[in-house]
Design a protein around this motif. Structure first.
Motif, PDB file in Angstrom:
ATOM      1  N   PHE A 219     -52.769  12.636 -27.780  1.00  0.00           N
ATOM      2  CA  PHE A 219     -52.541  13.909 -28.463  1.00  0.00           C
ATOM      3  C   PHE A 219     -52.912  15.027 -27.491  1.00  0.00           C
ATOM      4  O   PHE A 219     -54.025  15.052 -26.957  1.00  0.00           O
ATOM      5  CB  PHE A 219     -53.398  14.025 -29.720  1.00  0.00           C
ATOM      6  N   VAL A 220     -51.973  15.945 -27.265  1.00  0.00           N
ATOM      7  CA  VAL A 220     -52.214  17.087 -26.391  1.00  0.00           C
ATOM      8  C   VAL A 220     -52.279  18.335 -27.253  1.00  0.00           C
ATOM      9  O   VAL A 220     -51.333  18.647 -27.988  1.00  0.00           O
ATOM     10  CB  VAL A 220     -51.119  17.221 -25.321  1.00  0.00           C
ATOM     11  N   ASP A 221     -53.390  19.040 -27.183  1.00  0.00           N
ATOM     12  CA  ASP A 221     -53.627  20.233 -27.992  1.00  0.00           C
ATOM     13  C   ASP A 221     -53.453  21.471 -27.124  1.00  0.00           C
ATOM     14  O   ASP A 221     -54.175  21.649 -26.135  1.00  0.00           O
ATOM     15  CB  ASP A 221     -55.042  20.189 -28.577  1.00  0.00           C
ATOM     16  N   ARG A 304     -47.376   4.695 -26.003  1.00  0.00           N
ATOM     17  CA  ARG A 304     -46.220   4.535 -26.880  1.00  0.00           C
ATOM     18  C   ARG A 304     -45.739   5.892 -27.382  1.00  0.00           C
ATOM     19  O   ARG A 304     -44.554   6.069 -27.678  1.00  0.00           O
ATOM     20  CB  ARG A 304     -46.571   3.640 -28.072  1.00  0.00           C
ATOM     21  N   ALA A 305     -46.673   6.827 -27.542  1.00  0.00           N
ATOM     22  CA  ALA A 305     -46.296   8.148 -28.044  1.00  0.00           C
ATOM     23  C   ALA A 305     -47.220   9.205 -27.462  1.00  0.00           C
ATOM     24  O   ALA A 305     -48.414   8.962 -27.253  1.00  0.00           O
ATOM     25  CB  ALA A 305     -46.372   8.184 -29.569  1.00  0.00           C
ATOM     26  N   ILE A 306     -46.636  10.373 -27.192  1.00  0.00           N
ATOM     27  CA  ILE A 306     -47.409  11.563 -26.842  1.00  0.00           C
ATOM     28  C   ILE A 306     -47.122  12.588 -27.930  1.00  0.00           C
ATOM     29  O   ILE A 306     -45.969  12.966 -28.150  1.00  0.00           O
ATOM     30  CB  ILE A 306     -47.020  12.134 -25.466  1.00  0.00           C
ATOM     31  N   VAL A 307     -48.168  13.008 -28.629  1.00  0.00           N
ATOM     32  CA  VAL A 307     -48.037  13.980 -29.706  1.00  0.00           C
ATOM     33  C   VAL A 307     -48.582  15.305 -29.201  1.00  0.00           C
ATOM     34  O   VAL A 307     -49.660  15.354 -28.603  1.00  0.00           O
ATOM     35  CB  VAL A 307     -48.813  13.525 -30.960  1.00  0.00           C
ATOM     36  N   VAL A 308     -47.826  16.376 -29.419  1.00  0.00           N
ATOM     37  CA  VAL A 308     -48.228  17.692 -28.926  1.00  0.00           C
ATOM     38  C   VAL A 308     -48.422  18.618 -30.115  1.00  0.00           C
ATOM     39  O   VAL A 308     -47.556  18.734 -30.979  1.00  0.00           O
ATOM     40  CB  VAL A 308     -47.187  18.280 -27.954  1.00  0.00           C
ATOM     41  N   GLY A 309     -49.587  19.272 -30.168  1.00  0.00           N
ATOM     42  CA  GLY A 309     -49.890  20.177 -31.267  1.00  0.00           C
ATOM     43  C   GLY A 309     -50.577  21.426 -30.766  1.00  0.00           C
ATOM     44  O   GLY A 309     -50.641  21.697 -29.565  1.00  0.00           O
ATOM     45  N   GLY A 310     -51.127  22.186 -31.690  1.00  0.00           N
ATOM     46  CA  GLY A 310     -51.790  23.430 -31.344  1.00  0.00           C
ATOM     47  C   GLY A 310     -50.918  24.630 -31.648  1.00  0.00           C
ATOM     48  O   GLY A 310     -49.701  24.535 -31.823  1.00  0.00           O
ATOM     49  N   ALA A 311     -51.557  25.798 -31.714  1.00  0.00           N
ATOM     50  CA  ALA A 311     -50.862  27.017 -32.128  1.00  0.00           C
ATOM     51  C   ALA A 311     -49.698  27.360 -31.217  1.00  0.00           C
ATOM     52  O   ALA A 311     -48.652  27.847 -31.675  1.00  0.00           O
ATOM     53  CB  ALA A 311     -51.853  28.174 -32.185  1.00  0.00           C
TER      54      ALA A 311
END
Length: 387
Positions: A219-221, A304-311
């Motif tokens: 997870f990249v914030d 398997r997955a890279i999830v990107v979040g944050g404002a």
């Protein structure tokens, strides 16, 4: 002798195995649970009876014929009793959520962070959590754990926030301040867990998914700071001192733009929200540089997955799309299939939802390193209701 303790631990491990199977594959029967877990039918029968009595599980009223050729009763996680609370102490915003055991968001609230002074931040968190508690109680549910995510490195062994530069915190023992504030607000007695916000966001994506979890998962914030949480081999990978995933100050370009840390070319200097400008081309360039960072994480961890979040990603979807396009170009050039790169399921709530997942993650993995140590350290800090 440790016979009794060993038997209790073994029972906890076996219970957690059944719960994890039913979270991944709802509707399994007792016979199927025995087949999938490797436990004897009599052991599964006894454990299921206990889990139903403890209201962790519920069974369907209608029997079905499973693959073993005989009618059986499907079992499910009981999400009508327990709830989990998650708190994100962000750089500019405080968020509180309550979720079911299956990850459904039952309550959410967001406020501007009133003060970065630790005691004041804890008081604000406690007040918001008390409101959440009332909302959940009105649904007939009880909160059984609180997780807290902070924008900084947290030492797994001690629970100390080693540093949270955007809050000005360094070597801060935050748990006692939190539990004191919760107790002062009159909250019931539950354990409290603390971890880095990107780490807990990764856990939320991993735990509250459909079917088997994606592992490895990153997870990249992208917000004021830039950080990553890594799930590897069914647990958080936090490094020797909780520093794993501090990617905001990895260098993406030698002699690049000046970063707040004093170096040049850091990730935060390109797409930290305070650094991302409004000039034509800024967003496109920032998306490309995020793509470079994601490509480096892909090659390093093969997730398997890279999830990107944050404002930054929520407010600028074209920024994230630019990063995804960049990863795909690198994959095409190398003749390799790219990993799944997607936005966070819960948007801005991802760290708070992940914080709620933290207590459940540890409960379902009693043999993980640090789980017992964290639980023992948290025990003297359980909340007590004031009358």
């Amino acid at each position: 002798m440790k016979t009794i303790g060993d038997q209790q631990l073994l029972k906890r491990i076996n219970r957690s195995v059944l719960l994890r199977l039913l979270r991944a594959r709802p509707g399994l029967s007792r016979a199927r649970l025995a087949s999938e877990s490797g436990l004897t039918k009599s052991t599964v029968s006894g454990l299921v009876r206990e889990l139903i009595e403890d209201r962790w599980l519920t069974e369907s009223d209608a029997a079905v014929v499973d693959g073993l050729g005989r009618p059986s009763t499907p079992l499910f996680i009981n999400d009508q009793v327990r709830a989990l609370a998650g708190i994100e102490i962000g750089v500019e915003t405080m968020r509180v959520v309550c979720v079911s055991l299956l990850g459904e968001v039952l309550h959410s609230d967001a406020q501007t962070l009133h003060s970065t002074q630790p005691a004041a931040a804890c008081t604000q968190a406690a007040a918001m959590c008390a409101q959440a508690w009332d909302a959940i109680a009105a649904r007939g549910l009880e909160i059984t754990g609180i997780g807290v995510g902070v924008p900084g490195a947290v030492d797994d062994a001690t629970g100390i926030v080693l540093f949270a530069p955007n809050l000005g915190w360094r070597r801060l023992d935050l748990l006692p301040l939190l539990t004191e504030a919760f107790a002062a607000a009159g909250l019931p007695r539950v354990p409290v867990q603390l971890q880095n916000e990107a780490d807990v966001a990764a856990l939320g994506e991993y735990e509250f998914c459909d079917g088997e979890g994606e592992d490895p998962l990153i997870f990249v914030d992208c917000d004021v700071g830039v950080g990553a949480g890594i799930v590897l081999n069914d647990r958080l990978f936090t490094g020797a001192q909780g520093m794993a995933g501090e990617i905001g100050h990895t260098i993406l370009q030698a002699d690049g733009p000046l970063c707040s840390c004093g170096r040049r070319g850091c990730a935060e200097a390109f797409f930290g929200s305070r650094m991302l400008g409004s000039k034509p081309g800024d967003e496109r360039r920032a998306g490309q540089m995020l793509g470079v960072l994601l490509q480096n994480l892909w090659i390093t961890f093969d997730p398997r997955a890279i999830v990107v979040g944050g404002a930054t990603c929520v407010n600028r979807p074209e920024f994230l799309q630019g990063a995804i396009d960049t990863v795909h170009r690198y994959a095409e050039a190398a003749g390799m299939p790219p990993p799944v790169v997607r936005a966070a399921r819960h948007g801005l709530l991802a760290p708070a939802v992940g914080a709620a997942a933290l207590a459940l993650h540890d409960y379902l993995r009693p043999m993980h390193p640090n789980t017992v140590e964290r639980r023992e350290k948290a025990s003297p800090r359980l909340l007590t209701r004031r009358v």
